[in-house]
Design a protein around this motif. Structure first.
Motif, mmCIF file in Angstrom:
data_model
loop_
_atom_site.group_PDB
_atom_site.id
_atom_site.type_symbol
_atom_site.label_atom_id
_atom_site.label_comp_id
_atom_site.label_asym_id
_atom_site.label_seq_id
_atom_site.Cartn_x
_atom_site.Cartn_y
_atom_site.Cartn_z
ATOM 1 N N ILE A 18 -50.436 -42.243 7.758
ATOM 2 C CA ILE A 18 -51.492 -42.284 8.741
ATOM 3 C C ILE A 18 -50.823 -41.685 10.248
ATOM 4 O O ILE A 18 -49.724 -42.051 10.542
ATOM 5 N N VAL A 19 -51.422 -40.703 10.554
ATOM 6 C CA VAL A 19 -50.943 -39.909 12.107
ATOM 7 C C VAL A 19 -52.140 -40.197 12.904
ATOM 8 O O VAL A 19 -53.173 -39.975 12.755
ATOM 9 N N SER A 20 -51.509 -40.827 14.277
ATOM 10 C CA SER A 20 -52.596 -41.028 15.085
ATOM 11 C C SER A 20 -52.240 -40.603 16.606
ATOM 12 O O SER A 20 -50.773 -40.522 16.814
ATOM 13 N N SER A 21 -53.168 -40.497 17.245
ATOM 14 C CA SER A 21 -53.129 -40.326 18.632
ATOM 15 C C SER A 21 -53.721 -41.381 19.491
ATOM 16 O O SER A 21 -54.248 -42.288 18.802
ATOM 17 N N ALA A 22 -53.740 -41.216 20.808
ATOM 18 C CA ALA A 22 -54.396 -42.361 21.568
ATOM 19 C C ALA A 22 -55.837 -42.307 21.208
ATOM 20 O O ALA A 22 -56.551 -43.392 21.387
ATOM 21 N N ASN A 23 -56.351 -40.912 20.706
ATOM 22 C CA ASN A 23 -57.722 -40.796 20.559
ATOM 23 C C ASN A 23 -58.216 -40.769 19.019
ATOM 24 O O ASN A 23 -59.562 -40.853 19.022
ATOM 25 N N ASP A 24 -57.481 -40.622 18.027
ATOM 26 C CA ASP A 24 -57.885 -40.289 16.831
ATOM 27 C C ASP A 24 -56.827 -40.660 15.777
ATOM 28 O O ASP A 24 -55.841 -40.583 16.298
ATOM 29 N N SER A 25 -57.086 -40.862 14.544
ATOM 30 C CA SER A 25 -56.066 -40.799 13.462
ATOM 31 C C SER A 25 -56.525 -40.307 12.388
ATOM 32 O O SER A 25 -57.683 -40.039 12.081
ATOM 33 N N ALA A 26 -55.667 -39.668 11.437
ATOM 34 C CA ALA A 26 -55.745 -39.230 9.968
ATOM 35 C C ALA A 26 -55.091 -39.903 9.047
ATOM 36 O O ALA A 26 -53.916 -40.030 9.436
ATOM 37 N N SER A 27 -55.599 -40.080 7.646
ATOM 38 C CA SER A 27 -54.882 -40.805 6.874
ATOM 39 C C SER A 27 -54.899 -39.788 5.581
ATOM 40 O O SER A 27 -56.000 -39.080 5.223
ATOM 41 N N GLN A 28 -53.864 -40.079 4.725
ATOM 42 C CA GLN A 28 -53.774 -39.373 3.312
ATOM 43 C C GLN A 28 -53.000 -40.374 2.596
ATOM 44 O O GLN A 28 -51.909 -40.943 2.770
ATOM 45 N N THR A 29 -53.725 -40.577 1.342
ATOM 46 C CA THR A 29 -52.980 -41.365 0.145
ATOM 47 C C THR A 29 -52.454 -40.449 -0.465
ATOM 48 O O THR A 29 -52.701 -39.485 -1.121
ATOM 49 N N VAL A 30 -51.058 -40.848 -0.602
ATOM 50 C CA VAL A 30 -50.157 -40.144 -1.540
ATOM 51 C C VAL A 30 -49.788 -40.993 -2.612
ATOM 52 O O VAL A 30 -48.933 -41.945 -2.583
ATOM 53 N N ALA A 31 -49.952 -40.358 -4.063
ATOM 54 C CA ALA A 31 -49.367 -40.857 -5.345
ATOM 55 C C ALA A 31 -48.051 -40.953 -5.270
ATOM 56 O O ALA A 31 -47.281 -39.946 -5.057
ATOM 57 N N VAL A 32 -47.278 -42.168 -5.649
ATOM 58 C CA VAL A 32 -45.848 -42.224 -5.858
ATOM 59 C C VAL A 32 -45.270 -42.515 -7.406
ATOM 60 O O VAL A 32 -46.030 -43.632 -7.850
#
Length: 186
Positions: A18-32
């Motif tokens: 998850i990469v977040s700012s004070a206003n928004d976030s984006a997430s990505q699921t990564v298989a390991v």
């Protein structure tokens, strides 16, 4: 810009970044998945052979990891590489069964250690290498001289100085002609 995270076995089967700012976030699921692991087992090897016989070592390699890989599978005898199965490619969960062989010699007595290895694991088997039967004959008593018409009696001893039992005929020759035989001496 970028962020970096080093995965470990605790992250299997997946992580969510998850990469977040004070206003928004984006997430990505990564298989390991786990790395490839070529597990090696020796399925069959003789307990013993006689010098000059061939040792056959049946082995199995299984990729117990989570990724495909290509590795060399080596065969060593007493620490010396004797053969190699090159570029073995196995997908996760896939297996390979094969056989390595080695012909023994007198220098291998009393035993050899055979080893099959991948980049990840090794398996070993010890094989006894026995000397073949060797019937040593000694004359214990024989006359040094006789008169024509006398019988010559020869006392002898036979000892098997090899490592394995055997049965042989013991012959008695006079001037190159076989005069008698003691059959099937063990």
């Amino acid at each position: 810009d970028q962020f970096t995270y080093s995965t470990s076995s605790a992250d299997i089967p997946q992580v969510t970044t998850i990469v977040s700012s004070a206003n928004d976030s984006a997430s990505q699921t990564v298989a390991v998945s786990s790395q490839a692991n070529f597990a090696v087992s020796i399925d069959n090897a003789p307990a013993s052979v006689i010098t000059g016989e061939t040792i056959s070592v049946d082995y199995t390699v299984e990729n117990t990891g989570g990724a495909q890989d290509t590795q060399d599978i080596t065969f060593d005898v007493n620490g010396t590489q004797e053969d190699v199965n090159t570029s073995v490619t196995l997908a996760a969960g896939e297996t390979l069964s094969d056989t390595f062989t080695y012909t023994t010699s007198a220098s291998d007595v009393p035993q050899v250690t055979t080893t099959v290895a991948s980049a990840n694991e090794t398996a070993s088997a010890t094989v006894a290498v026995n000397e073949p039967a060797n019937f040593a004959v000694t004359i214990d008593n024989a006359p040094s001289g006789v008169v024509t018409g006398d019988q010559i009696t020869v006392d002898y001893t036979v000892e098997n100085t090899g490592d394995v039992s055997d049965t042989q005929d013991i012959t008695f020759d006079v001037n190159g002609t076989q005069e008698d035989v003691n059959s099937s001496v063990t």
